[in-house]
Design a protein around this motif. Structure first.
Motif, PDB file in Angstrom:
ATOM      1  N   UNK A   1     -76.658  -4.536  43.857  1.00 15.01           N
ATOM      2  CA  UNK A   1     -77.619  -4.850  42.813  1.00 15.01           C
ATOM      3  C   UNK A   1     -77.990  -3.606  42.030  1.00 15.01           C
ATOM      4  N   UNK A   2     -78.771  -3.809  40.955  1.00 14.16           N
ATOM      5  CA  UNK A   2     -79.193  -2.652  40.147  1.00 14.16           C
ATOM      6  C   UNK A   2     -80.532  -2.875  39.463  1.00 14.16           C
ATOM      7  N   UNK A   3     -81.295  -3.880  39.940  1.00 14.10           N
ATOM      8  CA  UNK A   3     -82.567  -4.179  39.276  1.00 14.10           C
ATOM      9  C   UNK A   3     -83.486  -2.979  39.161  1.00 14.10           C
ATOM     10  N   UNK A   4     -83.846  -2.319  40.271  1.00 20.85           N
ATOM     11  CA  UNK A   4     -84.705  -1.143  40.176  1.00 20.85           C
ATOM     12  C   UNK A   4     -84.063  -0.006  39.384  1.00 20.85           C
ATOM     13  N   UNK A   5     -82.756   0.186  39.579  1.00 21.70           N
ATOM     14  CA  UNK A   5     -82.077   1.315  38.960  1.00 21.70           C
ATOM     15  C   UNK A   5     -81.970   1.169  37.439  1.00 21.70           C
ATOM     16  N   UNK A   6     -81.560  -0.017  36.969  1.00 20.21           N
ATOM     17  CA  UNK A   6     -81.423  -0.199  35.525  1.00 20.21           C
ATOM     18  C   UNK A   6     -82.810  -0.218  34.874  1.00 20.21           C
ATOM     19  N   UNK A   7     -83.799  -0.714  35.603  1.00 14.69           N
ATOM     20  CA  UNK A   7     -85.165  -0.687  35.073  1.00 14.69           C
ATOM     21  C   UNK A   7     -85.658   0.734  34.886  1.00 14.69           C
TER      22      UNK A   7
ATOM     23  N   UNK B   1     -78.574  -2.476  27.242  1.00 12.86           N
ATOM     24  CA  UNK B   1     -78.587  -2.773  28.671  1.00 12.86           C
ATOM     25  C   UNK B   1     -77.195  -2.779  29.288  1.00 12.86           C
ATOM     26  N   UNK B   2     -76.162  -3.134  28.524  1.00 11.51           N
ATOM     27  CA  UNK B   2     -74.822  -3.115  29.109  1.00 11.51           C
ATOM     28  C   UNK B   2     -74.395  -1.685  29.437  1.00 11.51           C
ATOM     29  N   UNK B   3     -74.763  -0.731  28.569  1.00  6.51           N
ATOM     30  CA  UNK B   3     -74.428   0.671  28.822  1.00  6.51           C
ATOM     31  C   UNK B   3     -75.230   1.193  30.011  1.00  6.51           C
ATOM     32  N   UNK B   4     -76.515   0.837  30.073  1.00  2.00           N
ATOM     33  CA  UNK B   4     -77.329   1.249  31.212  1.00  2.00           C
ATOM     34  C   UNK B   4     -76.788   0.646  32.507  1.00  2.00           C
ATOM     35  N   UNK B   5     -76.339  -0.597  32.429  1.00  2.00           N
ATOM     36  CA  UNK B   5     -75.758  -1.233  33.610  1.00  2.00           C
ATOM     37  C   UNK B   5     -74.527  -0.502  34.101  1.00  2.00           C
ATOM     38  N   UNK B   6     -73.692  -0.048  33.175  1.00  4.12           N
ATOM     39  CA  UNK B   6     -72.492   0.694  33.570  1.00  4.12           C
ATOM     40  C   UNK B   6     -72.868   2.020  34.213  1.00  4.12           C
ATOM     41  N   UNK B   7     -73.969   2.623  33.749  1.00  2.08           N
ATOM     42  CA  UNK B   7     -74.424   3.867  34.364  1.00  2.08           C
ATOM     43  C   UNK B   7     -74.823   3.647  35.825  1.00  2.08           C
TER      44      UNK B   7
ATOM     45  N   UNK C   1     -67.364  -7.136  23.837  1.00  2.13           N
ATOM     46  CA  UNK C   1     -68.545  -6.430  23.335  1.00  2.13           C
ATOM     47  C   UNK C   1     -69.687  -6.613  24.324  1.00  2.13           C
ATOM     48  N   UNK C   2     -70.538  -5.592  24.454  1.00  3.13           N
ATOM     49  CA  UNK C   2     -71.647  -5.642  25.387  1.00  3.13           C
ATOM     50  C   UNK C   2     -72.715  -6.632  24.974  1.00  3.13           C
ATOM     51  N   UNK C   3     -73.431  -7.156  25.979  1.00  2.00           N
ATOM     52  CA  UNK C   3     -74.500  -8.133  25.749  1.00  2.00           C
ATOM     53  C   UNK C   3     -75.786  -7.619  26.389  1.00  2.00           C
ATOM     54  N   UNK C   4     -76.913  -7.814  25.717  1.00  2.00           N
ATOM     55  CA  UNK C   4     -78.207  -7.318  26.172  1.00  2.00           C
ATOM     56  C   UNK C   4     -78.799  -8.256  27.227  1.00  2.00           C
TER      57      UNK C   4
END
Length: 309
Positions: free
Chosen positions: A49-55, A76-82, A200-203
């Motif tokens: 998961x990544x809820x806390x991390x992406x937040x 958010x797609x770029x942050x998710x990839x991070x 393409x990325x989606x928010x």
């Protein structure tokens, strides 16, 4: 046995715990020990998961913009990839620290979603740190952000559309066949829309449990496990709460579970069982070896009824 493990973001950072790299590292060290203990005997894919991390990344982006208004927040797609790189790196490193004979690969994975998914009209996915009700109300009054209750706290919610397909499925299969423990679809995968063969990325943030279930189906997994705070309970938090040892989709359908937390987990494990490919389970990360023996957690199988501990 081929096993897909869905590892909750809150298992990596406990609820209310400071979102520091040190805290995340400590939790991942414990996670790695549990996963490494079964890795030699089974084919393993870990979906974290990544809820806390992406937040946290979203909060940091917002804070940076206050000092540099021309620096717009990353989508958010770029942050998710991070987060795929951040969490995957720590997991990969600590798994090898437990057993340096393990072959481990982390793959940044795209997950296809539909821009017309109704989830965009009703955000339910929790991301980021916890807030008091008063602080959440203050933020909502001065911004378009939306918050909802998560236990005794409030957290930000964002759209969570259904996963349609996993772009790098073939690469995951190739890595598994080569003997790797694979970390893939982190955070549910990087959300993308594919039109005219272009991505393409989606928010949004995809629920990692639903992506993990889809991955388990496509990989023909024998077992799908969601590792979280613990088992499935009847009437959790109430005087008559009871821990389930074994359940069925039919039995679980008689209960209502929170849409932002346990609900998607129940949906995911039931969906996999109903495909007829194998069983599912929900339990604590630190009981993983016992979950495989049905000595801890909740095993979900075909049939009827519920058995309690």
């Amino acid at each position: 046995m081929r096993i897909v493990l869905a590892l909750g973001g809150n298992a990596l950072l406990a609820r209310g715990q400071a979102l520091t790299a040190e805290n995340q590292r400590k939790n991942i060290i414990q996670s790695a020990a549990s996963i490494a203990a079964i890795a030699k005997e089974h084919e393993i894919v870990v979906v974290h998961g990544n809820g806390p991390q992406v937040g946290l990344l979203m909060e940091q982006n917002s804070a940076y913009q206050e000092y540099s208004p021309e620096t717009t927040p990353y989508p958010m797609d770029v942050l998710g990839s991070q987060t795929c790189g951040m969490v995957g790196y720590m997991l990969q490193q600590e798994l090898r620290n437990v057993d340096d004979s393990l072959a481990i690969a982390t793959l940044v994975t795209q997950t296809e979603v539909s821009k017309s998914d109704p989830a965009f009209a009703n955000p339910t996915k929790f991301v980021g740190p916890v807030y008091t009700a008063e602080r959440a109300e203050e933020i909502m009054a001065s911004s378009p952000l939306m918050f909802k209750p998560d236990g005794e706290y409030y957290r930000r919610v964002v759209p969570s559309p259904m996963p349609k397909d996993i772009v790098e499925l073939q690469q995951i299969e190739t890595l598994l066949k080569a003997g790797n423990l694979v970390i893939a679809c982190g955070g549910g995968g990087v959300p993308v829309s594919i039109e005219d063969r272009k991505s393409t990325g989606v928010e949004c943030v995809i629920d990692k449990d639903l992506t993990a279930e889809l991955l388990a189906e496509k990989l023909d997994a024998d077992l799908f496990i969601i590792l979280t705070d613990g088992s499935i309970y009847r009437n959790y938090g109430k005087e008559d709460q009871a821990e389930m040892k074994q359940a069925t989709p039919a039995g679980l359908s008689e209960f209502t579970f929170p849409a932002g937390s346990m609900g998607p987990k129940i949906d995911a494990v039931c969906k996999f069982v109903e495909t007829g490919r194998g069983n599912s389970a929900i339990g604590s990360l630190f009981d993983l070896d016992k979950i495989l023996k049905n000595e801890a957690g909740t095993l979900v199988t075909q049939g009827e009824g519920i058995i309690y501990y």
